[in-house]
Scaffold this active site. Sequence first.
Site, PDB file in Angstrom:
ATOM      1  N   LYS A  49      -6.110  -9.538  -5.279  1.00  6.80           N
ATOM      2  CA  LYS A  49      -5.659 -10.298  -6.443  1.00  6.80           C
ATOM      3  C   LYS A  49      -6.834 -11.000  -7.111  1.00  6.80           C
ATOM      4  O   LYS A  49      -7.763 -11.464  -6.446  1.00  6.80           O
ATOM      5  CB  LYS A  49      -4.623 -11.350  -6.035  1.00  6.80           C
TER       6      LYS A  49
ATOM      7  N   HIS B 240       1.691 -15.868   0.686  1.00  6.21           N
ATOM      8  CA  HIS B 240       2.137 -14.482   0.587  1.00  6.21           C
ATOM      9  C   HIS B 240       0.987 -13.527   0.911  1.00  6.21           C
ATOM     10  O   HIS B 240      -0.161 -13.789   0.575  1.00  6.21           O
ATOM     11  CB  HIS B 240       2.644 -14.195  -0.836  1.00  6.21           C
TER      12      HIS B 240
END
Length: 201
Positions: free
Chosen positions: A72, A62
Amino acid sequence: MKIIELDIPGAYHVIPERHTDSRGSFFEWYRFDLLSDALGHPFELAQANISVSAKDVVRGVHFADTPPGQAKYVSCFAGAVMDVVVDVRVGSPTFGQWSTVRLDDEDRCAVYLSEGLGHAFCALTENATVMYLCSQTYAPRQEHTINPLDPKLAIGWPTPHPILSERDAAAQSLSEAAAAGVLPDFLPPPTIDLRDLDGRR
């Protein structure tokens, strides 16, 4: 805490210093200042997610449109996963390459991924619980997926029978995504003077 850049620019392995005795253990899971020093800019927290996966589940690959993208900070709080960073940034010197880090509830390591990088993982245990700190909130229209079984990527998944979502199984290959023009461009990370972080240092 040690923060070591992986083979892919903009991806980091975060190794905490654990203190253990008869009562249990203690460690710093996240440090704003140390991560900012390693990145050359602050990581702004906008959202936190948790996923729980059965053994052999593969999630990803992703990534999000840039800008703004979605950086992230990923850790596994129960069980174990093989975490995978995939460079899907057009123009990157490591485009199409991937790097792996084992994340588990013993070593308590983390992985940081800069905006534009692809992310995936494979659950090595039942009920593998992964937590993500994200720099941007979820925006469905800006999210994309590359098939994790793309033979050109040839990711070395640690299971002969990966379990995928319908979305990930039907996702396009890296070459198809490049042809469709949905891949992010490689851009040098922004840098700031860390002394200007308004007393957060």
